[in-house]
Design a protein around this motif. Structure first.
Motif, PDB file in Angstrom:
ATOM      1  N   ILE A  88     -18.856 -40.244 -38.876  1.00  0.00           N
ATOM      2  CA  ILE A  88     -17.619 -40.949 -38.532  1.00  0.00           C
ATOM      3  C   ILE A  88     -17.812 -41.742 -37.242  1.00  0.00           C
ATOM      4  N   SER A  89     -18.445 -41.121 -36.259  1.00  0.00           N
ATOM      5  CA  SER A  89     -18.705 -41.792 -34.986  1.00  0.00           C
ATOM      6  C   SER A  89     -19.619 -42.998 -35.174  1.00  0.00           C
ATOM      7  N   LEU A  90     -20.637 -42.866 -36.019  1.00  0.00           N
ATOM      8  CA  LEU A  90     -21.558 -43.979 -36.255  1.00  0.00           C
ATOM      9  C   LEU A  90     -20.854 -45.151 -36.949  1.00  0.00           C
ATOM     10  N   ILE A  91     -19.973 -44.851 -37.895  1.00  0.00           N
ATOM     11  CA  ILE A  91     -19.222 -45.923 -38.568  1.00  0.00           C
ATOM     12  C   ILE A  91     -18.253 -46.573 -37.590  1.00  0.00           C
ATOM     13  N   ASN A  92     -17.662 -45.777 -36.688  1.00  0.00           N
ATOM     14  CA  ASN A  92     -16.801 -46.351 -35.653  1.00  0.00           C
ATOM     15  C   ASN A  92     -17.572 -47.332 -34.775  1.00  0.00           C
ATOM     16  N   ASP A  93     -18.789 -46.951 -34.402  1.00  0.00           N
ATOM     17  CA  ASP A  93     -19.628 -47.837 -33.592  1.00  0.00           C
ATOM     18  C   ASP A  93     -19.937 -49.129 -34.344  1.00  0.00           C
ATOM     19  N   LEU A  94     -20.217 -49.006 -35.629  1.00  0.00           N
ATOM     20  CA  LEU A  94     -20.501 -50.185 -36.437  1.00  0.00           C
ATOM     21  C   LEU A  94     -19.284 -51.099 -36.523  1.00  0.00           C
ATOM     22  N   SER A  95     -18.110 -50.520 -36.681  1.00  0.00           N
ATOM     23  CA  SER A  95     -16.890 -51.336 -36.766  1.00  0.00           C
ATOM     24  C   SER A  95     -16.626 -52.068 -35.450  1.00  0.00           C
ATOM     25  N   ARG A  96     -16.917 -51.421 -34.319  1.00  0.00           N
ATOM     26  CA  ARG A  96     -16.739 -52.086 -33.028  1.00  0.00           C
ATOM     27  C   ARG A  96     -17.687 -53.271 -32.883  1.00  0.00           C
ATOM     28  N   LYS A  97     -18.919 -53.106 -33.355  1.00  0.00           N
ATOM     29  CA  LYS A  97     -19.866 -54.223 -33.315  1.00  0.00           C
ATOM     30  C   LYS A  97     -19.377 -55.383 -34.167  1.00  0.00           C
ATOM     31  N   MET A  98     -18.791 -55.067 -35.315  1.00  0.00           N
ATOM     32  CA  MET A  98     -18.267 -56.125 -36.174  1.00  0.00           C
ATOM     33  C   MET A  98     -17.120 -56.860 -35.496  1.00  0.00           C
ATOM     34  N   VAL A  99     -16.224 -56.098 -34.878  1.00  0.00           N
ATOM     35  CA  VAL A  99     -15.073 -56.710 -34.205  1.00  0.00           C
ATOM     36  C   VAL A  99     -15.527 -57.603 -33.048  1.00  0.00           C
ATOM     37  N   MET A 100     -16.571 -57.168 -32.344  1.00  0.00           N
ATOM     38  CA  MET A 100     -17.101 -57.949 -31.221  1.00  0.00           C
ATOM     39  C   MET A 100     -17.991 -59.111 -31.680  1.00  0.00           C
ATOM     40  N   GLY A 101     -18.216 -59.209 -32.989  1.00  0.00           N
ATOM     41  CA  GLY A 101     -19.048 -60.287 -33.497  1.00  0.00           C
ATOM     42  C   GLY A 101     -20.525 -60.059 -33.280  1.00  0.00           C
ATOM     43  N   GLY A 102     -20.906 -58.795 -33.114  1.00  0.00           N
ATOM     44  CA  GLY A 102     -22.289 -58.490 -32.787  1.00  0.00           C
ATOM     45  C   GLY A 102     -23.186 -58.253 -33.979  1.00  0.00           C
ATOM     46  N   CYS A 103     -22.662 -58.369 -35.203  1.00  0.00           N
ATOM     47  CA  CYS A 103     -23.517 -58.162 -36.376  1.00  0.00           C
ATOM     48  C   CYS A 103     -22.951 -58.941 -37.557  1.00  0.00           C
ATOM     49  N   SER A 104     -23.834 -59.314 -38.458  1.00  0.00           N
ATOM     50  CA  SER A 104     -23.443 -60.038 -39.665  1.00  0.00           C
ATOM     51  C   SER A 104     -22.999 -59.051 -40.737  1.00  0.00           C
ATOM     52  N   LEU A 105     -22.425 -59.589 -41.805  1.00  0.00           N
ATOM     53  CA  LEU A 105     -21.980 -58.736 -42.898  1.00  0.00           C
ATOM     54  C   LEU A 105     -23.168 -58.076 -43.600  1.00  0.00           C
ATOM     55  N   ASP A 106     -24.259 -58.824 -43.749  1.00  0.00           N
ATOM     56  CA  ASP A 106     -25.452 -58.250 -44.384  1.00  0.00           C
ATOM     57  C   ASP A 106     -26.024 -57.107 -43.555  1.00  0.00           C
ATOM     58  N   TYR A 107     -26.041 -57.288 -42.228  1.00  0.00           N
ATOM     59  CA  TYR A 107     -26.532 -56.222 -41.356  1.00  0.00           C
ATOM     60  C   TYR A 107     -25.614 -55.004 -41.435  1.00  0.00           C
ATOM     61  N   ALA A 108     -24.307 -55.247 -41.505  1.00  0.00           N
ATOM     62  CA  ALA A 108     -23.346 -54.144 -41.589  1.00  0.00           C
ATOM     63  C   ALA A 108     -23.532 -53.345 -42.876  1.00  0.00           C
ATOM     64  N   PHE A 109     -23.782 -54.052 -44.001  1.00  0.00           N
ATOM     65  CA  PHE A 109     -24.065 -53.361 -45.266  1.00  0.00           C
ATOM     66  C   PHE A 109     -25.301 -52.475 -45.131  1.00  0.00           C
ATOM     67  N   LYS A 110     -26.357 -53.029 -44.529  1.00  0.00           N
ATOM     68  CA  LYS A 110     -27.600 -52.280 -44.358  1.00  0.00           C
ATOM     69  C   LYS A 110     -27.387 -51.067 -43.471  1.00  0.00           C
ATOM     70  N   LYS A 111     -26.658 -51.251 -42.368  1.00  0.00           N
ATOM     71  CA  LYS A 111     -26.410 -50.157 -41.442  1.00  0.00           C
ATOM     72  C   LYS A 111     -25.543 -49.076 -42.069  1.00  0.00           C
ATOM     73  N   LEU A 112     -24.555 -49.485 -42.861  1.00  0.00           N
ATOM     74  CA  LEU A 112     -23.680 -48.511 -43.525  1.00  0.00           C
ATOM     75  C   LEU A 112     -24.467 -47.660 -44.514  1.00  0.00           C
ATOM     76  N   LYS A 113     -25.417 -48.268 -45.201  1.00  0.00           N
ATOM     77  CA  LYS A 113     -26.265 -47.518 -46.128  1.00  0.00           C
ATOM     78  C   LYS A 113     -27.141 -46.522 -45.378  1.00  0.00           C
ATOM     79  N   GLU A 114     -27.663 -46.929 -44.210  1.00  0.00           N
ATOM     80  CA  GLU A 114     -28.481 -46.015 -43.403  1.00  0.00           C
ATOM     81  C   GLU A 114     -27.654 -44.819 -42.934  1.00  0.00           C
TER      82      GLU A 114
END
Length: 256
Positions: A88-114
């Protein structure tokens, strides 16, 4: 940071990514309001998205938004899995990066799978942590030093059973019932064979891993956040699980 969707393909990617994030968070034990807030913040970070909405309960998720005068909506059925606060904490971190514009959608998909494929604690670590805590709780609940040693052994057996139940995907209700039943029968049988000062202290210790504490806490927080439907569903689920534990204990006492 404000972002923009470039085309219909990106809009669909965002839709599928957001519903997968919501489904994973909920299955790992996140509160309903936290899941909805995470998805809404992601949608608000895109300036060409309108009418963004998310509806989350413990059974299903619906997300929707309007992009380029087209409504995009999808739904997922949710089956609650093992609680995993780390994911849950890792997904929260990923969502914050998305909100800040720090990652693309493709990177977010890859990170979510990891994150989804990330190994949880080993069985040895789970059994060790559970069994080491049992003697101290047994003494705290009125047991003697000898009772604490028995609690150590009973907790080890029960933890192994719960791991096997999780491996074979036995339902949460049934695994809690069987866990309480096995622990009670085991403790009361040992009490007939050897002297145990306070067998009920050992039974209480064995029930602690079964109590739906996260479920109760989440339902209370959902009530406080104004999400009464999810709060009621969570509270009812906790009551059913607690009833299964109580039936297992009573049945074990009756049999022995």
């Amino acid at each position: 940071m404000i972002q923009s969707l470039q085309n219909e393909q990106e809009a669909k990617k965002l839709l599928y990514l957001s519903v997968k994030m919501a489904k994973n968070m909920l299955s790992y034990g996140a509160e309903v309001y936290r899941v909805e807030d995470t998805i809404n913040r992601i949608y608000k970070s895109f300036d060409n998205i309108r009418a963004a909405n998310s509806l989350v309960t413990y059974n299903f998720i619906i997300v929707s938004f309007i992009y380029d005068d087209t409504t995009y909506t999808t739904m997922r059925r949710v089956v609650l899995g093992d609680r995993n606060l780390e994911k849950i904490s890792l997904i929260n971190d990923l969502s914050r990066k998305m909100v800040m514009g720090g990652c693309s959608l493709d990177y977010a998909f890859k990170k979510l799978k990891e994150i989804k494929n990330k190994d949880r604690y080993s069985n040895f670590a789970v059994v060790s942590s559970m069994t080491l805590s049992a003697p101290f709780f047994a003494i705290m609940f009125g047991g003697t030093f000898k009772d604490s040693l028995i609690a150590f052994a009973v907790m080890a057996i029960e933890t192994l059973f719960l791991l096997i139940a999780a491996k074979f995907k036995i339902t949460y209700f049934l695994s809690n019932f069987l866990g309480a039943f096995i622990a009670t029968v085991l403790v009361m049988t040992l009490a007939k064979l050897i002297v145990i000062h306070n067998p009920f202290s050992i039974i209480i210790v064995s029930l602690m891993p079964l109590v739906p504490g996260v479920q109760i806490t989440n339902s209370v927080r959902d009530f406080m956040a104004g999400d009464y439907l999810s709060g009621i569903i969570g509270a009812q689920a906790a009551v059913f699980v607690s009833t299964a534990i109580a039936i297992g204990v009573v049945l074990g006492l009756k049999i022995v």
